[in-house]
Design an enzyme around this catalytic site. Structure first.
Site, PDB file in Angstrom:
ATOM      1  N   LYS A  42       0.824  -1.194   0.000  1.00 13.76           N
ATOM      2  CA  LYS A  42       0.000   0.000   0.000  1.00 13.76           C
ATOM      3  C   LYS A  42       0.861   1.248   0.000  1.00 13.76           C
ATOM      4  CE  LYS A  42      -3.252  -2.251   3.163  1.00 13.76           C
ATOM      5  NZ  LYS A  42      -3.669  -2.309   4.570  1.00 13.76           N
ATOM      6  N   GLY A  43       2.124   1.085   0.386  1.00 16.85           N
ATOM      7  CA  GLY A  43       2.990   2.229   0.655  1.00 16.85           C
ATOM      8  C   GLY A  43       3.137   3.241  -0.477  1.00 16.85           C
ATOM      9  N   GLU A  98       7.841   2.480  -6.083  1.00 18.45           N
ATOM     10  CA  GLU A  98       7.953   2.073  -4.683  1.00 18.45           C
ATOM     11  C   GLU A  98       7.954   3.299  -3.776  1.00 18.45           C
ATOM     12  OE1 GLU A  98       7.677   0.286  -2.293  1.00 18.45           O
ATOM     13  OE2 GLU A  98       8.365  -1.750  -2.587  1.00 18.45           O
ATOM     14  N   ASP A  99       7.591   3.077  -2.535  1.00 21.54           N
ATOM     15  CA  ASP A  99       7.648   4.150  -1.552  1.00 21.54           C
ATOM     16  C   ASP A  99       9.066   4.314  -1.013  1.00 21.54           C
ATOM     17  OD1 ASP A  99       7.507   1.648  -0.350  1.00 21.54           O
ATOM     18  OD2 ASP A  99       6.132   2.254   1.233  1.00 21.54           O
ATOM     19  N   ASP A 102      14.759  -0.152   1.360  1.00 22.62           N
ATOM     20  CA  ASP A 102      15.480  -0.282   2.618  1.00 22.62           C
ATOM     21  C   ASP A 102      16.560  -1.343   2.393  1.00 22.62           C
ATOM     22  OD1 ASP A 102      15.852   0.129   5.395  1.00 22.62           O
ATOM     23  OD2 ASP A 102      14.543  -1.528   5.885  1.00 22.62           O
ATOM     24  N   LYS A 130      16.898   4.468   1.384  1.00 21.53           N
ATOM     25  CA  LYS A 130      17.788   4.384   2.557  1.00 21.53           C
ATOM     26  C   LYS A 130      18.996   3.566   2.123  1.00 21.53           C
ATOM     27  CE  LYS A 130      14.404   3.881   6.269  1.00 21.53           C
ATOM     28  NZ  LYS A 130      13.964   2.930   7.315  1.00 21.53           N
ATOM     29  N   PHE A 151      13.346   5.609  10.780  1.00 20.37           N
ATOM     30  CA  PHE A 151      12.050   5.067  10.387  1.00 20.37           C
ATOM     31  C   PHE A 151      11.108   6.219  10.048  1.00 20.37           C
ATOM     32  CE2 PHE A 151       7.960   3.041  10.544  1.00 20.37           C
ATOM     33  CZ  PHE A 151       8.223   1.863   9.864  1.00 20.37           C
ATOM     34  N   ASP A 158       3.665   3.831   6.350  1.00 18.50           N
ATOM     35  CA  ASP A 158       2.943   3.607   7.612  1.00 18.50           C
ATOM     36  C   ASP A 158       3.831   3.104   8.741  1.00 18.50           C
ATOM     37  OD1 ASP A 158       3.340   0.935   6.478  1.00 18.50           O
ATOM     38  OD2 ASP A 158       2.024   0.278   8.091  1.00 18.50           O
ATOM     39  N   ARG A 164      -0.267   6.980   7.031  1.00 20.61           N
ATOM     40  CA  ARG A 164      -0.103   7.001   5.570  1.00 20.61           C
ATOM     41  C   ARG A 164      -0.622   8.308   4.965  1.00 20.61           C
ATOM     42  NH1 ARG A 164       1.238   1.786   3.872  1.00 20.61           N
ATOM     43  NH2 ARG A 164       0.277   0.079   5.015  1.00 20.61           N
TER      44      ARG A 164
HETATM   45  P1  IMP Z   1      13.081  -3.799   2.013  1.00 19.86           P
HETATM   46  O1  IMP Z   1      12.655  -5.109   1.435  1.00 19.86           O
HETATM   47  O2  IMP Z   1      13.907  -3.977   3.254  1.00 19.86           O
HETATM   48  O3  IMP Z   1      13.753  -2.886   1.016  1.00 19.86           O
HETATM   49  O4  IMP Z   1      11.787  -3.131   2.604  1.00 19.86           O
HETATM   50  C1  IMP Z   1      10.998  -2.293   1.871  1.00 19.86           C
HETATM   51  C2  IMP Z   1       9.682  -2.145   2.563  1.00 19.86           C
HETATM   52  O5  IMP Z   1       9.832  -2.041   3.982  1.00 19.86           O
HETATM   53  C3  IMP Z   1       9.009  -0.863   2.140  1.00 19.86           C
HETATM   54  O6  IMP Z   1       8.243  -1.034   0.965  1.00 19.86           O
HETATM   55  C4  IMP Z   1       8.190  -0.508   3.356  1.00 19.86           C
HETATM   56  O7  IMP Z   1       6.954  -1.182   3.302  1.00 19.86           O
HETATM   57  C5  IMP Z   1       8.994  -1.031   4.514  1.00 19.86           C
HETATM   58  N1  IMP Z   1       9.833   0.019   5.115  1.00 19.86           N
HETATM   59  C6  IMP Z   1      11.169   0.096   5.104  1.00 19.86           C
HETATM   60  N2  IMP Z   1      11.617   1.187   5.748  1.00 19.86           N
HETATM   61  C7  IMP Z   1      10.505   1.840   6.155  1.00 19.86           C
HETATM   62  C8  IMP Z   1      10.297   3.083   6.869  1.00 19.86           C
HETATM   63  O8  IMP Z   1      11.227   3.816   7.257  1.00 19.86           O
HETATM   64  N3  IMP Z   1       9.007   3.417   7.110  1.00 19.86           N
HETATM   65  C9  IMP Z   1       7.950   2.675   6.691  1.00 19.86           C
HETATM   66  N4  IMP Z   1       8.099   1.517   6.022  1.00 19.86           N
HETATM   67  C10 IMP Z   1       9.361   1.102   5.766  1.00 19.86           C
HETATM   68 MG    MG Z   2       6.383  -0.807   0.158  1.00 21.07          MG
END
Ligand code: IMP
Ligand code: MG
Length: 175
Positions: A42-43, A98-99, A102, A130, A151, A158, A164
């Site tokens: 949903k992000g 993507e939002d 990470d 990030k 975060f 969210d 959100r």
């Molecule tokens: P990744 O697989 O570790 O890159 O995670 C990506 C997903 O983790 C994002 O699409 C978000 O849903 C969630 N996420 C990572 N960091 C944050 C943050 O700082 N705030 C909110 N959601 C986050």
């Molecule tokens: Mg996401």
């Protein structure tokens, strides 16, 4: 229960300005083409819609939902497709929205899955990056903002499904 406070990291004006810039860049890069934006729910719902408004070539929207097993603040790398796309992407110019990236685990899995469906082109756009948290390498084509390892919530992002709707990006603090 711990009290949560939010401090502004990227103001509404800053985000809006950057979204317009990326929209203009995408319109230029894909000039003469039609583009399919894939919103990763949903992000990225708010970012996708705001960005779509700033793209002036023909746009199709499709939605996908993936769930990564993990806790509220960290993804595990085991990804499951909860809702797949409605349309085939074969032969299409596809841009995944993507939002935030990470660890990169979710996106790495998603991009591999989509690549196997043989789109004409496949690129990735993220509002936030990030970078220092990256565990898996992902090639990002459009980045809104590189942010520090904090975060963040708002503009679609969210914490436990809250925040959100904030029109800005803020850092969440637990007291
Ligand atoms: P990744 O697989 O570790 O890159 O995670 C990506 C997903 O983790 C994002 O699409 C978000 O849903 C969630 N996420 C990572 N960091 C944050 C943050 O700082 N705030 C909110 N959601 C986050
Ligand atoms: Mg996401």
């Amino acid at each position: 229960m711990a009290k949560e406070t939010i401090s502004v990291l990227l103001s509404e004006e800053e985000v809006d300005k950057r979204v317009r810039e990326i929209g203009a860049q995408i319109s230029k890069d894909y000039a003469g083409k039609e583009i399919t934006l894939i919103c990763v729910l949903k992000g990225s719902c708010i970012f996708t819609c705001e960005l779509a408004k700033r793209i002036d070539i023909p746009v199709c929207l499709d939605f996908m939902s993936v769930s990564s097993y993990g806790d509220d603040t960290k993804s595990s790398g085991i990804v499951r497709i909860v809702k797949d796309l409605d349309e085939s992407i074969q032969g299409k110019d596809v841009l995944v929205i993507e939002d935030i990236i990470d660890s990169g685990r979710t996106l790495s899995y998603l991009m591999d899955t989509l690549k196997r469906r043989e789109p004409a082109s496949l690129r990735l756009c993220t509002l936030l990056d990030k970078e220092e948290r990256r565990v898996v390498d992902v090639n990002v084509d459009y980045v809104g903002f590189k942010i520090p390892d904090e975060f963040v919530v708002g503009y679609g992002l969210d914490y436990a499904q809250k925040y959100r709707n904030l029109p800005y990006v803020g850092v969440l603090h637990f007291e």
